[in-house]
Structures are given as C-alpha cells and as structure tokens.
Design a protein around this motif. Structure first.
Motif, PDB file in Angstrom:
ATOM      1  N   MET A   1       0.844  -1.198   0.000  1.00  0.00           N
ATOM      2  CA  MET A   1       0.000   0.000   0.000  1.00  0.00           C
ATOM      3  C   MET A   1       0.879   1.247   0.000  1.00  0.00           C
ATOM      4  SD  MET A   1      -2.864  -1.285   2.739  1.00  0.00           S
ATOM      5  CE  MET A   1      -3.927   0.148   2.556  1.00  0.00           C
ATOM      6  N   PHE A   2       0.357   2.323  -0.587  1.00  0.00           N
ATOM      7  CA  PHE A   2       1.096   3.572  -0.745  1.00  0.00           C
ATOM      8  C   PHE A   2       0.876   4.472   0.467  1.00  0.00           C
ATOM      9  CE2 PHE A   2       0.971   8.003  -2.537  1.00  0.00           C
ATOM     10  CZ  PHE A   2       2.332   8.129  -2.713  1.00  0.00           C
ATOM     11  N   PHE A   3       1.938   4.734   1.236  1.00  0.00           N
ATOM     12  CA  PHE A   3       1.854   5.531   2.464  1.00  0.00           C
ATOM     13  C   PHE A   3       0.540   5.244   3.206  1.00  0.00           C
ATOM     14  CE2 PHE A   3       4.741   8.466   0.023  1.00  0.00           C
ATOM     15  CZ  PHE A   3       5.856   8.247   0.810  1.00  0.00           C
ATOM     16  N   PRO A   4       0.347   4.002   3.635  1.00  0.00           N
ATOM     17  CA  PRO A   4      -0.976   3.570   4.121  1.00  0.00           C
ATOM     18  C   PRO A   4      -1.406   4.217   5.434  1.00  0.00           C
ATOM     19  CG  PRO A   4       0.676   1.881   4.493  1.00  0.00           C
ATOM     20  CD  PRO A   4       1.336   2.927   3.650  1.00  0.00           C
ATOM     21  N   TRP A   5      -2.641   3.937   5.812  1.00  0.00           N
ATOM     22  CA  TRP A   5      -3.198   4.486   7.045  1.00  0.00           C
ATOM     23  C   TRP A   5      -2.569   3.782   8.249  1.00  0.00           C
ATOM     24  CZ3 TRP A   5      -7.689   2.603  10.215  1.00  0.00           C
ATOM     25  CH2 TRP A   5      -7.918   1.235  10.066  1.00  0.00           C
ATOM     26  N   ILE A   6      -2.865   4.295   9.412  1.00  0.00           N
ATOM     27  CA  ILE A   6      -2.261   3.793  10.647  1.00  0.00           C
ATOM     28  C   ILE A   6      -2.561   2.313  10.893  1.00  0.00           C
ATOM     29  CG2 ILE A   6      -4.230   4.493  12.078  1.00  0.00           C
ATOM     30  CD1 ILE A   6      -2.230   5.282  14.263  1.00  0.00           C
ATOM     31  N   GLY A   7      -3.699   1.830  10.412  1.00  0.00           N
ATOM     32  CA  GLY A   7      -4.090   0.448  10.655  1.00  0.00           C
ATOM     33  C   GLY A   7      -3.069  -0.563  10.164  1.00  0.00           C
ATOM     34  N   LEU A   8      -2.421  -0.290   9.033  1.00  0.00           N
ATOM     35  CA  LEU A   8      -1.414  -1.218   8.530  1.00  0.00           C
ATOM     36  C   LEU A   8      -0.214  -1.260   9.475  1.00  0.00           C
ATOM     37  CD1 LEU A   8      -0.735  -3.038   5.953  1.00  0.00           C
ATOM     38  CD2 LEU A   8       0.873  -1.224   5.445  1.00  0.00           C
ATOM     39  N   PHE A   9       0.151  -0.131  10.019  1.00  0.00           N
ATOM     40  CA  PHE A   9       1.299  -0.086  10.927  1.00  0.00           C
ATOM     41  C   PHE A   9       0.957  -0.718  12.276  1.00  0.00           C
ATOM     42  CE2 PHE A   9       2.218   2.950   7.678  1.00  0.00           C
ATOM     43  CZ  PHE A   9       3.569   2.735   7.434  1.00  0.00           C
ATOM     44  N   GLU A  10      -0.327  -0.769  12.606  1.00  0.00           N
ATOM     45  CA  GLU A  10      -0.738  -1.505  13.800  1.00  0.00           C
ATOM     46  C   GLU A  10      -0.542  -3.003  13.586  1.00  0.00           C
ATOM     47  OE1 GLU A  10      -3.953   1.421  15.891  1.00  0.00           O
ATOM     48  OE2 GLU A  10      -4.657   0.282  14.152  1.00  0.00           O
ATOM     49  N   GLN A  11      -0.819  -3.478  12.388  1.00  0.00           N
ATOM     50  CA  GLN A  11      -0.529  -4.885  12.069  1.00  0.00           C
ATOM     51  C   GLN A  11       0.969  -5.156  12.171  1.00  0.00           C
ATOM     52  OE1 GLN A  11      -3.452  -4.923   8.382  1.00  0.00           O
ATOM     53  NE2 GLN A  11      -2.594  -6.953   8.686  1.00  0.00           N
ATOM     54  N   PHE A  32      -5.624   1.212  -3.041  1.00  0.00           N
ATOM     55  CA  PHE A  32      -4.674   1.895  -2.170  1.00  0.00           C
ATOM     56  C   PHE A  32      -3.240   1.451  -2.444  1.00  0.00           C
ATOM     57  CE2 PHE A  32      -8.630   2.456   0.240  1.00  0.00           C
ATOM     58  CZ  PHE A  32      -8.556   3.816   0.480  1.00  0.00           C
ATOM     59  N   MET A  33      -3.040   0.678  -3.512  1.00  0.00           N
ATOM     60  CA  MET A  33      -1.678   0.330  -3.911  1.00  0.00           C
ATOM     61  C   MET A  33      -0.928   1.560  -4.418  1.00  0.00           C
ATOM     62  SD  MET A  33      -1.360  -2.937  -3.363  1.00  0.00           S
ATOM     63  CE  MET A  33      -2.515  -2.794  -2.006  1.00  0.00           C
ATOM     64  N   ASN A  34      -1.662   2.488  -5.043  1.00  0.00           N
ATOM     65  CA  ASN A  34      -0.982   3.662  -5.607  1.00  0.00           C
ATOM     66  C   ASN A  34      -1.706   4.977  -5.312  1.00  0.00           C
ATOM     67  OD1 ASN A  34      -3.097   2.921  -7.462  1.00  0.00           O
ATOM     68  ND2 ASN A  34      -2.128   4.234  -9.012  1.00  0.00           N
ATOM     69  N   ARG A  35      -2.572   4.978  -4.297  1.00  0.00           N
ATOM     70  CA  ARG A  35      -3.228   6.234  -3.923  1.00  0.00           C
ATOM     71  C   ARG A  35      -3.601   6.196  -2.446  1.00  0.00           C
ATOM     72  NH1 ARG A  35      -9.158   5.867  -4.868  1.00  0.00           N
ATOM     73  NH2 ARG A  35      -9.174   7.972  -5.725  1.00  0.00           N
ATOM     74  N   VAL A  36      -3.688   7.383  -1.842  1.00  0.00           N
ATOM     75  CA  VAL A  36      -4.017   7.476  -0.422  1.00  0.00           C
ATOM     76  C   VAL A  36      -4.622   8.848  -0.137  1.00  0.00           C
ATOM     77  CG1 VAL A  36      -1.801   8.428   0.394  1.00  0.00           C
ATOM     78  CG2 VAL A  36      -3.125   6.922   1.889  1.00  0.00           C
ATOM     79  N   GLN A  37      -5.402   8.909   0.935  1.00  0.00           N
ATOM     80  CA  GLN A  37      -6.028  10.164   1.339  1.00  0.00           C
ATOM     81  C   GLN A  37      -5.159  10.902   2.351  1.00  0.00           C
ATOM     82  OE1 GLN A  37     -10.293   9.697   2.487  1.00  0.00           O
ATOM     83  NE2 GLN A  37      -9.931   7.525   2.105  1.00  0.00           N
ATOM     84  N   ILE A  38      -5.190  12.236   2.264  1.00  0.00           N
ATOM     85  CA  ILE A  38      -4.631  13.084   3.310  1.00  0.00           C
ATOM     86  C   ILE A  38      -5.693  14.119   3.673  1.00  0.00           C
ATOM     87  CG2 ILE A  38      -2.241  12.774   2.580  1.00  0.00           C
ATOM     88  CD1 ILE A  38      -2.440  15.612   1.319  1.00  0.00           C
ATOM     89  N   HIS A 197      -8.643   7.453   8.887  1.00  0.00           N
ATOM     90  CA  HIS A 197      -8.354   6.655   7.700  1.00  0.00           C
ATOM     91  C   HIS A 197      -7.417   7.323   6.707  1.00  0.00           C
ATOM     92  CE1 HIS A 197     -12.372   4.907   9.006  1.00  0.00           C
ATOM     93  NE2 HIS A 197     -11.488   3.947   9.199  1.00  0.00           N
ATOM     94  N   VAL A 198      -6.827   8.440   7.099  1.00  0.00           N
ATOM     95  CA  VAL A 198      -5.887   9.110   6.204  1.00  0.00           C
ATOM     96  C   VAL A 198      -4.498   8.486   6.327  1.00  0.00           C
ATOM     97  CG1 VAL A 198      -7.133  11.292   6.114  1.00  0.00           C
ATOM     98  CG2 VAL A 198      -5.508  10.883   7.978  1.00  0.00           C
TER      99      VAL A 198
END
Length: 229
Positions: A1-11, A32-38, A197-198
């Motif tokens: 995922m591209f600069f993913p949300w916090i949930g991935l880093f919790e995993q 979300f492989m190549n896009r993300v929200q801010i 979710h950003v």
C-alpha cells in the motif's frame, strides 16, 4: 500500500514478521496500492502515483511514470496542507529521502516507504517479500504456506480477508487467525473532525515519533470477529 493508514502499521507493530505480498496481482481498478487520502482544509485530498498498466500483472512488475512531475506535485500538496503541523519538517524530509531514490517499480517505492516509516516509529518487525519465498500455491493455501515457512502459529489480518480466507484450513494446521480490532484512537489533527483513515503521514506530521502511542490496536479471534460483524 502507498503511504498507508495507521491500521497497517498496527498490524506491523503486532507481528514478529511482516510479509509484503509484492507478487500478488495488482488490482485492475482504483486501489490503495498507488493512492491514499490526506487531510486538507477542504475535507480530504488524494495523492496518486501514476502507473503504466499492462493488463494483469503482479504488483512487483508495475512501473511508475518515470518523471518528477507527480513527485513534485505530492511534495507541494503536502507542504500546502501540513506546513503548520508541529512535525512537518520531519515528515517532509522523510518523504524527500524516499522520493529521491532512483526507483521505477511501485512495489519498491511502497516497500521502502513502509519500512522507513516503521523504523521512524521504532517498530522492530522483520520484513520479508513473498516474491523471495518461491511459494506458488494460491489463496488461503499460499498464506498458510508463507506462515509455515517461518514456523508461525498466528496470522494477523485486516478485515477484507473475511471475504476469501479459509478459516478451517488454518485451524486444521494449528494456525490461529486474528483479525485487527481497530481502536481508531484520536490524535491531534489539523482541519476539523478527526479522520482515522488518512495516510500515516498525517500522524507523523502532527505527533512525530511520539505518535507510536497511537499505533495501539489489538486483535480478536476470527470466530468472535465474524460473529460480531
């Protein structure tokens, strides 16, 4: 995922080993492989990496548009939206260091970013790429083989897995399945109501390294998860 949300880093924080599924199929539609929200003063804004699509292909063969126009645009957007955040400079320097690498493949960019940000927050998880393992089975069998490759006894996953994973197969091989139990703990943000979710870049900009305390979700057993869904 591209600069993913916090949930991935919790995993990542919960795992002993995190496997990048870099040879999985690249989604055909938006992902979300190549896009993300801010966050922005006007709700959300998207950062998107333009890629050269060639039909069905694994993620680790997807080539990014090789110019600096989109990179420069991302940096400008981040500066516009986060320059007043307390730790903006740390975030900006980290992104610059990633974007300055001579990378052509989307998977290489995403892996570098995820691992650098994990290191920034002091997460000591071991990272592996599925493409290095030589496992050719598919779906649940493939995931199980990856876990068994490292003598694992637990698989931690996001919520999307409930649509395809064979829970009984894992149980029969004495591997527990745990789904993320997202807390979505609020932290200081710019621009109004909290949005969990950003991109992780939002946490980094607003809290710096102390933001690791907000990477705090746990897990629940698959039976409890499905029962409560």
């Amino acid at each position: 995922m591209f600069f993913p949300w916090i949930g991935l880093f919790e995993q990542i924080k919960l795992a002993d080993i995190y496997v990048h599924l870099d040879d999985a199929q690249f989604p055909q539609g938006r992902s979300f492989m190549n896009r993300v929200q801010i966050k922005s003063p006007h709700d959300i804004q998207w950062l998107t990496v333009p890629v050269k699509r060639k039909g069905i292909q694994p993620i680790n063969e997807v080539i990014m548009e090789y110019d600096h126009i989109w990179r420069d645009k991302h940096l400008k957007t981040l500066k516009t939206n986060y320059s007043r955040a307390p730790y903006f400079q740390e975030m900006f320097e980290l992104i610059n260091s990633i974007y300055n690498e001579p990378i052509e493949l989307l998977s290489e960019l995403n892996i570098l970013a995820i691992e650098k940000i994990s290191k920034y927050f002091g997460l000591n998880t071991k990272f592996v790429r599925s493409s290095e393992l030589g496992i050719t089975t598919k779906s649940s069998e493939r995931l199980l083989q990856i876990i068994e490759e490292f003598d694992g006894d637990m698989y931690i996953t996001g919520h999307g897995a409930r649509n395809y994973i064979n829970h009984e197969l894992f149980e029969n091989h004495n591997v527990k399945i745990e789904y993320m139990d997202y807390k979505r703990t609020a932290y200081p943000q710019l621009f109004g109501a909290f949005n969990p979710h950003v991109s992780i870049l939002d946490l980094l900009s607003n809290t710096g390294k102390d933001g690791v305390i907000y990477i705090d979700s746990g897990t629940k057993n698959w039976k409890e998860f499905i029962k409560n869904e």
